[in-house]
Design a protein around this motif. Structure first.
Motif, PDB file in Angstrom:
ATOM      1  N   THR A  84       0.811  -1.229   0.000  1.00  0.00           N
ATOM      2  CA  THR A  84       0.000   0.000   0.000  1.00  0.00           C
ATOM      3  C   THR A  84       0.843   1.277   0.000  1.00  0.00           C
ATOM      4  N   ALA A  85       2.169   1.146  -0.072  1.00  0.00           N
ATOM      5  CA  ALA A  85       3.009   2.343  -0.017  1.00  0.00           C
ATOM      6  C   ALA A  85       2.733   3.290  -1.178  1.00  0.00           C
ATOM      7  N   HIS A  86       2.330   2.746  -2.335  1.00  0.00           N
ATOM      8  CA  HIS A  86       2.027   3.589  -3.502  1.00  0.00           C
ATOM      9  C   HIS A  86       0.809   4.474  -3.254  1.00  0.00           C
ATOM     10  N   LEU A  87       0.023   4.111  -2.243  1.00  0.00           N
ATOM     11  CA  LEU A  87      -1.141   4.920  -1.861  1.00  0.00           C
ATOM     12  C   LEU A  87      -0.838   5.821  -0.672  1.00  0.00           C
ATOM     13  N   GLY A  88       0.401   5.737  -0.162  1.00  0.00           N
ATOM     14  CA  GLY A  88       0.766   6.508   1.016  1.00  0.00           C
ATOM     15  C   GLY A  88       0.195   5.927   2.295  1.00  0.00           C
ATOM     16  N   LYS A  89      -0.239   4.667   2.253  1.00  0.00           N
ATOM     17  CA  LYS A  89      -0.830   4.029   3.429  1.00  0.00           C
ATOM     18  C   LYS A  89       0.192   3.151   4.136  1.00  0.00           C
ATOM     19  N   GLU A  90       0.281   3.326   5.435  1.00  0.00           N
ATOM     20  CA  GLU A  90       1.261   2.592   6.236  1.00  0.00           C
ATOM     21  C   GLU A  90       0.714   1.246   6.691  1.00  0.00           C
ATOM     22  N   ASP A  91       1.573   0.245   6.656  1.00  0.00           N
ATOM     23  CA  ASP A  91       1.265  -1.038   7.277  1.00  0.00           C
ATOM     24  C   ASP A  91       1.903  -1.055   8.670  1.00  0.00           C
ATOM     25  N   ARG A  92       3.249  -1.024   8.714  1.00  0.00           N
ATOM     26  CA  ARG A  92       3.948  -0.976  10.002  1.00  0.00           C
ATOM     27  C   ARG A  92       4.923   0.199  10.087  1.00  0.00           C
ATOM     28  N   ASP A  93       5.503   0.571   8.956  1.00  0.00           N
ATOM     29  CA  ASP A  93       6.475   1.669   8.926  1.00  0.00           C
ATOM     30  C   ASP A  93       6.514   2.192   7.492  1.00  0.00           C
ATOM     31  N   LEU A  94       5.827   3.304   7.237  1.00  0.00           N
ATOM     32  CA  LEU A  94       5.641   3.782   5.865  1.00  0.00           C
ATOM     33  C   LEU A  94       6.970   4.134   5.203  1.00  0.00           C
ATOM     34  N   GLU A  95       7.902   4.694   5.960  1.00  0.00           N
ATOM     35  CA  GLU A  95       9.196   5.057   5.367  1.00  0.00           C
ATOM     36  C   GLU A  95       9.913   3.825   4.831  1.00  0.00           C
ATOM     37  N   TYR A  96       9.937   2.767   5.631  1.00  0.00           N
ATOM     38  CA  TYR A  96      10.571   1.520   5.188  1.00  0.00           C
ATOM     39  C   TYR A  96       9.806   0.926   4.004  1.00  0.00           C
ATOM     40  N   GLU A  97       8.490   0.930   4.100  1.00  0.00           N
ATOM     41  CA  GLU A  97       7.663   0.326   3.054  1.00  0.00           C
ATOM     42  C   GLU A  97       7.802   1.069   1.732  1.00  0.00           C
TER      43      GLU A  97
END
Length: 263
Positions: A84-97
């Motif tokens: 979901t990083a392409h949507l700017g949505k975080e799973d656990r750590d958006l920067e890492y993702e």
């Protein structure tokens, strides 16, 4: 000579044949040089690849806490379509993702025990194919993020396998396939979002592994139960060590174990 360290997947070089290296904190062991020689392995402890603590390994080299908390073990690792990083949505750590997911990814066909579809970061070609024990592989699409690769893989899984039979792979019970024809036949099933990324012109990659003797009936070594094992190394394929008595040891599946290696 005795070495001790934490198991992580063997590092490789794409040469003829593939070159394998077992890397410990203070040692670098060229495994090809140990072919046709006796080696002994002994379990001496555990070390989580994330927190570094001596805890039982749960999955993928991580203790249970890290497996469920750390971004390196998010569900999208094994299921790219959940990215979901392409949507700017975080799973656990958006920067890492973002760092991992928002980079070029390859959807490929690999033939190890059978033709299968898979996903990897572009930077991991051909390492991913080596780790799977594929003797031939080819790219299908190159997309700009992990999500597009994931939905492409999901779509193609209806028409081609997505798993490797590890026993057949180790027995070298494989048949050469025309992966160019496979790729062309699968083209029509690529999702609309990824169709423009189809790779029209490339060729198969062929890989050769350092194996003197393939096992007829491979039996998997479980160091957690057996604690120690000694045998004559006769091959390396995928991330497996192959021994003369048909015992096989999956190094990657045992990441996080602290072993003593006597060679």
């Amino acid at each position: 000579m005795i070495y001790q360290g934490v198991l992580t997947k063997m590092q490789t070089e794409f040469l003829e044949p593939i070159q394998y290296y077992l890397v410990f904190e203070n040692d670098f062991i060229h495994m090809n040089q140990l072919l046709n020689k006796p080696i002994e392995m002994k379990l001496v402890g555990h070390q989580c690849l994330s927190c570094g603590l001596d805890r039982p390994i749960y999955r993928q080299g991580f203790c249970k806490t890290c497996f469920f908390d750390k971004p390196v073990a998010g569900d999208w690792i094994m299921r790219p379509e959940l990215s979901t990083a392409h949507l700017g949505k975080e799973d656990r750590d958006l920067e890492y993702e973002k760092k991992v997911q928002l980079q070029p990814h390859i959807v490929y066909l690999a033939n190890s025990s059978n033709v299968k579809v898979g996903v990897t970061r572009k930077s991991q070609v051909p390492t991913r194919w080596i780790d799977q024990g594929a003797h031939e592989a080819i790219e299908i699409v190159e997309v700009p993020n992990r999500y597009l690769a994931g939905i492409t893989e999901v779509a193609l899984k209806d028409y081609v396998a997505d798993k490797t039979n590890w026993r057949n792979m180790l027995k070298n019970d494989v048949t050469d396939e025309n992966l160019l024809e496979w790729r062309q036949n699968l083209k029509q099933h690529i999702p609309e979002e990824a169709k423009d990324y189809f790779i029209e012109n490339n060729s198969e990659t062929h890989l050769h592994f350092p194996v003197v003797q393939y096992p007829l009936k491979p039996k998997s070594l479980n160091l957690e139960k057996q604690i120690s094992y000694a045998g004559n190394l006769v091959g390396i394929k995928g991330q497996y060590l192959i021994f003369e008595d048909q015992t096989v040891f999956n190094v990657r599946a045992n990441e996080g174990l602290v072993i003593e290696l006597n060679v």
